[in-house]
Design a protein around this motif. Sequence first.
Motif, PDB file in Angstrom:
ATOM      1  N   GLY A   1       0.794  -1.215   0.000  1.00  0.00           N
ATOM      2  CA  GLY A   1       0.000   0.000   0.000  1.00  0.00           C
ATOM      3  C   GLY A   1       0.824   1.261   0.000  1.00  0.00           C
ATOM      4  O   GLY A   1       2.056   1.244   0.036  1.00  0.00           O
ATOM      5  N   THR A   2       0.139   2.389  -0.007  1.00  0.00           N
ATOM      6  CA  THR A   2       0.787   3.700  -0.019  1.00  0.00           C
ATOM      7  C   THR A   2       1.014   4.195   1.402  1.00  0.00           C
ATOM      8  O   THR A   2       0.689   3.514   2.381  1.00  0.00           O
TER       9      THR A   2
ATOM     10  N   VAL B   1      -8.837   0.801   0.137  1.00  0.00           N
ATOM     11  CA  VAL B   1      -7.801  -0.076   0.676  1.00  0.00           C
ATOM     12  C   VAL B   1      -7.523  -1.221  -0.291  1.00  0.00           C
ATOM     13  O   VAL B   1      -6.366  -1.495  -0.632  1.00  0.00           O
ATOM     14  N   VAL B   2      -8.558  -1.925  -0.717  1.00  0.00           N
ATOM     15  CA  VAL B   2      -8.396  -3.041  -1.659  1.00  0.00           C
ATOM     16  C   VAL B   2      -9.049  -2.663  -2.983  1.00  0.00           C
ATOM     17  O   VAL B   2      -9.880  -1.750  -3.056  1.00  0.00           O
TER      18      VAL B   2
ATOM     19  N   GLN C   1      -4.632   1.278  -1.202  1.00  0.00           N
ATOM     20  CA  GLN C   1      -4.103   0.496  -2.320  1.00  0.00           C
ATOM     21  C   GLN C   1      -3.194  -0.638  -1.848  1.00  0.00           C
ATOM     22  O   GLN C   1      -2.080  -0.831  -2.330  1.00  0.00           O
ATOM     23  N   MET C   2      -3.724  -1.393  -0.891  1.00  0.00           N
ATOM     24  CA  MET C   2      -3.004  -2.566  -0.414  1.00  0.00           C
ATOM     25  C   MET C   2      -3.495  -3.803  -1.155  1.00  0.00           C
ATOM     26  O   MET C   2      -4.642  -3.870  -1.599  1.00  0.00           O
ATOM     27  N   SER C   3      -2.621  -4.800  -1.268  1.00  0.00           N
ATOM     28  CA  SER C   3      -3.088  -6.086  -1.763  1.00  0.00           C
ATOM     29  C   SER C   3      -4.034  -6.668  -0.715  1.00  0.00           C
ATOM     30  O   SER C   3      -3.933  -6.363   0.480  1.00  0.00           O
ATOM     31  N   ALA C   4      -4.952  -7.486  -1.151  1.00  0.00           N
ATOM     32  CA  ALA C   4      -5.917  -8.068  -0.219  1.00  0.00           C
ATOM     33  C   ALA C   4      -5.220  -8.882   0.865  1.00  0.00           C
ATOM     34  O   ALA C   4      -5.614  -8.854   2.039  1.00  0.00           O
TER      35      ALA C   4
ATOM     36  N   ILE D   1      -5.413  -8.066   5.051  1.00  0.00           N
ATOM     37  CA  ILE D   1      -5.839  -9.015   6.084  1.00  0.00           C
ATOM     38  C   ILE D   1      -4.771  -9.150   7.167  1.00  0.00           C
ATOM     39  O   ILE D   1      -5.088  -9.176   8.366  1.00  0.00           O
ATOM     40  N   GLU D   2      -3.516  -9.209   6.763  1.00  0.00           N
ATOM     41  CA  GLU D   2      -2.445  -9.302   7.755  1.00  0.00           C
ATOM     42  C   GLU D   2      -2.428  -8.086   8.666  1.00  0.00           C
ATOM     43  O   GLU D   2      -2.223  -8.197   9.888  1.00  0.00           O
ATOM     44  N   MET D   3      -2.665  -6.918   8.121  1.00  0.00           N
ATOM     45  CA  MET D   3      -2.658  -5.697   8.921  1.00  0.00           C
ATOM     46  C   MET D   3      -3.854  -5.631   9.854  1.00  0.00           C
ATOM     47  O   MET D   3      -3.742  -5.161  10.997  1.00  0.00           O
TER      48      MET D   3
END
Length: 586
Positions: free
Chosen positions: A271-272, A298-299, A328-331, A335-337
């Motif tokens: 993500g950014t 986010v996704v 703009q995180m990968s899915a 989830i990890e975050m």
Amino acid sequence: MTEYGRGEGSEPWHPEDPLYGDDGWGGQQAQAGQQSPYGGQPQHHPEQPQQPQYDNGGWGDGQQAAYGQAQQHYQQQYGEQQQYGQQQYNQQYGEQQQYNQQYGGQQQYNQQQYAPQPQQQYDNSGWATGTHEPGQYSDPSDPYGQQQGMSYGGQQQPDFYGTPDAYPPPEPPARRRAEPEPQQPDWDPGPDQGEHAFFSGADDDEDDSDEPKGGRGDRKGRGGKPKKRRSGCACLVVLLVFGGGVGGVGYFGYQFYQDRFGSAPDYAGDGTSELVTVVIPKGAFGSTIGQKLKEAGVVKSVDAFVAAQDQNPKGKTIQAGAYLLKTQMSAESAIEMMLDPKSQNNVLVKPGERNISVYKTIDTKLELSSGTTRKIAEKEFESLGLPDWANDNKDIKDPLEGFLYPGTYPAAKGMKAETVLKEMVTQAAKKYDEFDVEAKAKALKLDNPLQVVTVASLVQAEGKTEDDFRKMAEVIYNRLKSTNTETNRKLQFDSTFNYLKNESNINISESEINSNQDPYNTYTQEGLPPGPIGNPGDEAMKATENPTDEGWLYFVATDGVNKTEYAKTFAEFERLRDKFNESSGS
């Protein structure tokens, strides 16, 4: 023009003809020796030689004299002179119409019509067969109409019989038929004779119109306006439409394949640097969580999040609350975050936790100055959704105590403290309705529903296990009885004294307890405290409404922490107290 005929026919109008009689002029046809409908005289025609045919210019030689004889004979035959075009002929049909106006011309009856003729022959239509030309006539309801300017013996008028402009005589009423549709000209094969209408260039407006194209005399020449031809644009439009349809099917087919077999759109990486807060409601499914994350940026897609959640063994453990996440995180990274407690911007209310501790946590999460949330609770508690039976005692220290129900609540920077508090109070009111505290208060012989919550708060504060909760509840109810001579209706709970002191101390001197007369000090005050001393959870509420029935009256935490033992008499209580003193070294 009428049944007098222009010439000798081929067949007689026989009386056995089914239309002979009432179907003729005036309801009957005159026969020899019978009453004539036109003047009461038998109808007969003296023999006369065949008259010459007319040309397009009018009358032949000697026709004026023949016309006068015919007129005289007509008057004798019918008893009165008829002026066609001057008098009405409504005796048979009720009204007249202008025959001249319908067909646009005036016609003179020739010498042959009224001259003596041999016996006329009639065809099946009721007309004398002869040399009359076929054509059309006026409105069928008025076969004669008004013949203007056609009085017999008047000025000569051109006779158009025998010419292309001639009009046929009217038929008898019973013989009249609807005019047939015009036939397709031989020289125009039409769209159905070897060529489709679309490619033939036929004008749609010509074929679709219901209006007649003209009378019988309206003959269209072959050299008129040429028909419209369809240009190549029409074919191009068809091709474009067809091509667009094929393209659309292909696009949706690709989308269907992608939805079923292709991978869902997803961002790449962690993500950014931009952070956003996402609030996940309670009971949200993976698709709901994915939708919230997609809306916050986010996704990239809900499907990508659901797929990543299914692949992560702990993906289904994501709890409700507020999360601080990157855009703009990968899915997978999202989830990890969310599973990392550091990303959760929530307030967790633990069972038995006091309000003063909850207020401090809210201040911290919302980055408010210390004491802000407590002041708001004291001033605005009436607008936060408390049940109408709450806060019915003037000695209550905190009107929201017992109504910040245990659970996880979103509390991110930018939110208002009253918003967080209201959600907690709303949840408490809902849960107490589920426990039906109003009905349970009567069953347990308590004064009001607030006392049910108060008992549950004491059970939550003193007990450690579910079994402890039920025995603790029985101890409270037994001590509240008027027959209790062991403690004289005094609860004698350390937890109530610690609440008023805002402490958690189990080593309290008897002199300190006995000297304090606060309403919350159950060592010196009978009965229950004015209100709850904490926020009970589900287990404590269930135990409060379903206590044991074994006669317990005393309890002692013999190890000072977790192990609690119970007694029914004061003597048993003393033995337990000595055991506690030994374990604590006092």
